[in-house]
Each structure stands twice: as structure tokens, then as C-alpha cells.
Design an enzyme around this catalytic site. Structure first.
Site, short mmCIF file in Angstrom:
data_model
loop_
_atom_site.label_atom_id
_atom_site.label_comp_id
_atom_site.label_asym_id
_atom_site.label_seq_id
_atom_site.Cartn_x
_atom_site.Cartn_y
_atom_site.Cartn_z
N GLY A 86 38.84 39.69 42.60
CA GLY A 86 37.43 39.87 42.23
C GLY A 86 37.18 40.37 40.83
O GLY A 86 36.17 41.04 40.59
N GLY A 87 38.09 40.07 39.86
CA GLY A 87 37.84 40.52 38.49
C GLY A 87 37.62 42.02 38.47
O GLY A 87 38.31 42.79 39.14
N THR B 64 47.73 36.65 40.19
CA THR B 64 46.61 35.80 39.80
C THR B 64 47.00 34.73 38.79
O THR B 64 48.02 34.85 38.09
CB THR B 64 45.49 36.69 39.18
OG1 THR B 64 44.33 35.91 38.94
CG2 THR B 64 45.94 37.32 37.86
N ARG C 247 52.87 41.20 34.80
CA ARG C 247 51.71 40.66 34.09
C ARG C 247 52.19 39.67 33.02
O ARG C 247 53.22 39.90 32.37
CB ARG C 247 50.96 41.82 33.44
CG ARG C 247 49.69 41.46 32.72
CD ARG C 247 48.61 41.01 33.64
NE ARG C 247 47.29 41.11 33.04
CZ ARG C 247 46.21 40.54 33.57
NH1 ARG C 247 46.27 39.84 34.68
NH2 ARG C 247 45.03 40.68 32.98
N THR D 133 41.95 35.31 41.88
CA THR D 133 43.04 36.26 42.13
C THR D 133 43.25 36.36 43.64
O THR D 133 42.38 35.95 44.41
CB THR D 133 42.72 37.66 41.53
OG1 THR D 133 42.57 37.53 40.12
CG2 THR D 133 43.74 38.72 41.85
N ASP E 5 41.89 37.47 29.36
CA ASP E 5 41.70 38.90 29.62
C ASP E 5 41.96 39.76 28.38
O ASP E 5 41.79 40.98 28.41
CB ASP E 5 42.61 39.37 30.78
CG ASP E 5 42.00 39.01 32.14
OD1 ASP E 5 40.88 38.48 32.17
OD2 ASP E 5 42.66 39.26 33.16
N SER F 10 44.22 44.28 32.73
CA SER F 10 43.88 43.74 34.05
C SER F 10 43.04 44.74 34.84
O SER F 10 42.99 45.93 34.52
CB SER F 10 45.17 43.45 34.83
OG SER F 10 44.88 43.12 36.17
#
Ligand code: GLY
Length: 571
Positions: free
Chosen positions: A472-473, A398, A104, A380, A422, A451
Site C-alpha cells: 500500500g505505498g 515489491t 531492497r 507490493t 522511490d 521504502s
């Protein structure tokens, strides 16, 4: 040779292509279902799936193939495939053990919780999501290098070379990619390097035309020749840091040199005898997934039936509770004490279940929980890999928004993420749109932003069953939840598991989004009568998955039909 895995299905499924279990077999690439005997990659672009499957066929393992696929997607799927972003990799080894790689993005050293305020002292969506300050320190190359160093089998150079060739020699633009690029071309005008890279002298690419990305090829060559140093030090790092200075961003060469990917213990749970292996914090995905499955395990979901109001109601109420806890507790575990063990315990689910009424919706009450006016992109990308020894790799990564920040590093040819979006927008910010955050998820130096990505592997009795995930968030977690339920409770075929319509509730806003076709309008009216606010959606998630038939050992690659570029490559 492939081990024979026990699993559940197989109901009938349409085989677009079947290849024999032989190392001499050619790789079959298809936008439909592929069944094969020796290895499989399913991703968002045919060239990327093929690059991974070629690595498998040449003797590489699933981690090697995942690296080759991920780097190829950085060329062919620029909306989300990346080297300028970050993500997560869950690995299950043939002996049943598992691990997770966290790559990340991180906040730069200069970050602080109020960095997204404008000069007027007010929260600024623009700064938070579409500025050089929205860019997090990228993690993808470090993550792939760490995975390779610890678990790869092949030569690093051979894993990077396919992406170098795709960028240098170009690849055929699909209809979907042409449409996507044309749709963004005007917005790209504000980003000259991006406009130049993704247009043909200012004109949109047509389907079938060849997209060459020379600067990206040069960066990938540096990564090929120098490994992670080819990205985090030297020319690439300098070009990135220079772009930050030009645009008012804060990422420096020091931030890049300091970036480290982390190996973490996966979140593990069980659901009706199946093992669930998923991503721990800083993703909320695995924790929320296991929490919801634990709640649903207390109901006879199979008897309720797919698409029934009763099933939808219990699904929504499970989601409502998990997303509330996500908002309250989930963040980067290096900065916050995240109670994963409690949230994923069967005991906690036993406490939650009595709070669910069988025939009436609960109300999502934020109380005094801080909520943040952040926004999470539906972009993503997820891909799945299984090799002939039964090693499985599930990757979701992503740039955050489609094409991330829209900023291409001049001279280096890769897009930068806008993942800082985010983080919560600022301390104490409350909004009605229901996009939630807490103190724990504020921007701080070197913190990773929360995330929803949920790369997941399902096993049973020590045998691999499925590799699943989705973009898709926040819908990601709920999409993966329904993949598991479709598989376990409804016994659907691999194609059915992926194609089945989905729904999404995220606590706040207090409304459910139901993919058209999930249920009839009459059944939705029953939900409304229970007190649920129902909205319809045209699509939810893109789940590029792999299933293993325990009876025959066949590996079944299932691209999600919602994505016309999704492709399986097997041999
Ligand atoms: N940016 C989407 C996620 O991390 O879940």
C-alpha cells in the site's frame, strides 16, 4: 513441537479450518482463517501459501518456507511477487532474538540525482516511473540466498522447485488475477514479451485457465541449480543486461554481479509492554511505526474507542508528525546519517505529544523542506510465516507499481521493477501533491531508494504474538500501526484486527483518507470541525497476518478479506 506462547486474545473467531497438531496432518489451505498447531503461511495466492506450508511440513523452518513462498508468488502473483524486484525480511528466532534482511533494489553504477530529467532539462515522470531507467538492480534472489545461507535449514533446491513446477506446468488463474491481467493487456502491448507471457495468443486468460510461464521456469531452474549466481551472473544476467541496452536502461552485468543483500539490526520498540520488531532504513517503515506508537502510548487509546473522532484525531496527528520526520530524515543508511535512535525514543515522543492539541488539527507546513513529485504505488505484497518451533518471518517485497516497469526480460520471463521511482525526482523539486523527499533520498550509484514497507513481528514477555505487514505505498506504515493498536488497545480478535477499517494521513497532502466504515459520517463531521480535511477511500492495505494464541499454542492464519486471493495454509 510448538511452544506455548503467552499472548492476549482470544476473543471468538470463526475457524474456517482447524488442523490437529501432528506432523502427519495434511496442509489445510483456505481463503479464510485457518488455525493449526504446527506451522502457518499466509500470502496473496493459495499455491504460494501451500508451497511454504509444504516446506514446513517437510521439516523446513520458517525462513525456508518464506523463500519457497516468495518464489512461488513470483509465478502466481505477478503484480507484486517477484524475482525482478526487492524487499525486506524480518526474522524472530525461537529464543526471542531477531534480525532483518535488506534486499531492497539499488541504483545502477551510472545513476546520478538528475537522471530523471528529460532532454528539455525538466523532471520527467515517464523516465522516473515508466522507463528502463526506472528499473533498480533487483535484490530478491540475493536476499533469499543470504537468508538461506545464514538461517535456512532445508536444501535450497527443494525451496525453489515448487516455483519451477508452478511456472513450467502452470497454475489455475483466479478470478482476481484474470481481471487484473485483462485490465493491463492493452498497456502490455508496448512490451511484447510481457504481452506474450500474460495473454493467451493475445486473448485474456479466463478464470480457471492454466497459465504456463516457460521462460520464467527456465530462469527459476538456473536459480535452483546455481543459487544466486543463477540470477546475477551467466544467462539470466546477460539477458537482463541485453534488455537494458535495447531499452536505454543502465543496469549492466557488472551491476548485477556487484549486488549484495544486507543483514541489518531491526528497529525495536515497545508499546504498552509489547515488543515491536520491524524494518530499519532503507525502509522508513519500522522507524515511523515505533515513533507513532510511542506518541500514542501517552494517551488512553482504549478509552477513546475504535472509530471515535478522538481516536482518529490522535492517530492523524501522530501520523502527521512521523511522516514529516520521514520526509526530513529517512534514506539509505549506507549513504545518510539517519537518526533512528532519536526518532524511536520515548523522549522524542514526549516532546511531540505537547504539540498535539486535543481538539484541533495541526497544519502540515512543508516550510522549506524539499518535496518531490514522486508517486508511490499501492501495489507490493506482504506474507507471514510461523513454524512449529516458533520461528517467525515477516516479508514484504515489491516490484513498486503493479507489474513493476511492465518490462519482462525476453527469454528470462520475469518482470522488472520500477523501484527507481522511490528516489526523489530531482534535487530541489517541490510539488503540491505532498509526495515528499529530501536530498538524502536522491539517486546515486548503488544507493537504495527509500521504502515504506513495514514487515513487523509483535512479541510479549519473550513469546511470539503476531506476524504482520501490508502492501500500500505510504499507507503501509499506517496500516501496520492500526493493526498493532487494534490488537493491543482494542483487544480485537485476529479476524477483527485484520478486517477493521483503517485511515491514512501522510503529512502532505494535508488530508486524511478514511476507509469507508471506519467511522460514521457524523463522527467524520466532528473531525472536519476540528480542521481535518476528510476524504473517503474504498480500501487500505492487504494485511496477510498470523497470530499466536498464548493460551493454547494455536497458530491463527488470517488472510485480509480485502484480497479475494489471500490464503492461509497451515498444518
Ligand atoms: N515501493 C513501495 C515501497 O517500497 O514502499
Amino acid at each position: 513441537m510448538l511452544r506455548r506462547w503467552s499472548s492476549l486474545f482470544l476473543a471468538a473467531f470463526t475457524l474456517v479450518s482447524v488442523t490437529a497438531c501432528a506432523d502427519t496432518a495434511a496442509v489445510t489451505v483456505s481463503r479464510g482463517v485457518v488455525a493449526a498447531g504446527s506451522g502457518m503461511v499466509v500470502s496473496a495466492y493459495p499455491h504460494a501459501s501451500e508451497a511454504g506450508a509444504d516446506v514446513l511440513r517437510a521439516g523446513g523452518n520458517a525462513v525456508d518456507a518464506a523463500i519457497a513462498t516468495g518464489l512461488a508468488l513470483a509465478v502466481t502473483h505477478p503484480t507484486a511477487g517477484n524475482i525482478g524486484g526487492g524487499g525486506f525480511m524480518v526474522i524472530r528466532f525461537p529464543d526471542g532474538t531477531s534480525t532483518a534482511i535488506d534486499f531492497r533494489e539499488k541504483a545502477p553504477l551510472r545513476a546520478h540525482p538528475e537522471m530523471f530529467l528529460g532532454e528539455d532539462g525538466e523532471y520527467s515522470y515517464q523516465i522516473h516511473h515508466r522507463s528502463h531507467l526506472a528499473v533498480g538492480v533487483p535484490g530478491t534472489v540475493a536476499g533469499f540466498a543470504l537468508a538461506h545461507e545464514r538461517y535456512g535449514g532445508g536444501e535450497w533446491e527443494a525451496l525453489v522447485e515448487p516455483s519451477v513446477a508452478l511456472a513450467r506446468d502452470g497454475f489455475e488463474v483466479s478470478e482476481r488475477l484474470a481481471r487484473s491481467l485483462a485490465g493491463r493487456l492493452e498497456a502490455f502491448l508496448d512490451y511484447p514479451a510481457t504481452h506474450a507471457q500474460f495473454s493467451k495468443d493475445g486473448e485474456p486468460y479466463q478464470p480457471g485457465e492454466i497459465l504456463v510461464q516457460s521462460d520464467l521456469a527456465a530462469t527459476l531452474e538456473r536459480i535452483r541449480d546455481q543459487g544466486r549466481d543463477g540470477f546475477y551472473t551467466g544467462t539470466t544476467a546477460r539477458l537482463l543486461a541485453e534488455e537494458m541496452v535495447r531499452g536505454g536502461g543502465w543496469i549492466t552485468e557488472e551491476d548485477l554481479a556487484r549486488y549484495q543483500a544486507r543483514e541489518r539490526e531491526p528497529v525495536r520498540g515497545t508499546y504498552r509492554g509489547y515488543d515491536i520488531i520491524s524494518m530499519p532504513p532503507p525502509s522508513s517503515g519500522g522507524t515511523a511505526l515505533v515513533q507513532m506508537l510511542n506518541v500514542l502510548e501517552g494517551y488512553d487509546v482504549a478509552a477513546m474507542g475504535a472509530g471515535s473522532p478522538e481516536y482518529a484525531h490522535h492517530l492523524i496527528e501522530s501520523m502527521r508528525r512521523a511522516f514529516r520526520d520521514r520526509a526530513m530524515f529517512l534514506a539509505d543508511p549506507d549513504f545518510a546519517d539517519v537518526p533512528v535512535a532519536r526518532l524511536t525514543s520515548k523522549e522524542y515522543a514526549n516532546e511531540l505529544r505537547p504539540t498535539i492539541q486535543t481538539d484541533a488539527a495541526s497544519v502540515s507546513d512543508p516550510g522549506d523542506v524539499e518535496t518531490a513529485a514522486s508517486w508511490e504505488s499501492m501495489e507490493t505484497t506482504h506474507y507471514s510465516v510461523v513454524d512449529g518451533d516458533g520461528m517467525a518471518v515477516s516479508v514484504t517485497y515489491t516490484l513498486e507499481g503493479g507489474y513493476g516497469s511492465y518490462i519482462t526480460v525476453p527469454g528470462a520471463g520475469f518482470l522488472l521493477n520500477n523501484e527507481m521511482g522511490d528516489f526523489n525526482g530531482r534535487p530541489g523539486l517541490t510539488a503540491e501533491n505532498g509526495l515528499i523527499g529530501t536530498e538524502a533520498n536522491l539517486a546515486r550509484p548503488e544507493q537504495r531508494m527509500l521504502s515504506s514497507m513495514t514487515p513487523t513481528i509483535v512479541a510479549r514477555d519473550g513469546e511470539l504474538v503476531a506476524v504482520i505487514g501490508s502492501p500500500g505505498g505510504r499507507t503501509i506504515i499506517n496500516t501496520v500501526l492500526q493493526l498493532v493498536v487494534n490488537l493491543v488497545d482494542f483487544g480485537q480478535s485476529p479476524e477483527g484486527v485484520v478486517a477493521a477499517k483503517r485511515l491514512h494521513h501522510q503529512w502532505l497532502p494535508d488530508a486524511v483518507r478514511i476507509e469507508e466504515g471506519f467511522m460514521s459520517e457524523e463522527d467524520a463531521a466532528v473531525l472536519t470541525a476540528m480542521g481535518h480535511e476528510v476524504n473517503w477511500s474504498r480500501g487500505q492495505g492487504i494485511a496477510h497476518c498470523i497470530f499466536v494464541d498464548g493460551a493454547t499454542g494455536t497458530i491463527v492464519g488470517v488472510p485480509d478479506p480485502r484480497d479475494s486471493d489471500g490464503s492461509a495454509a497451515g498444518y
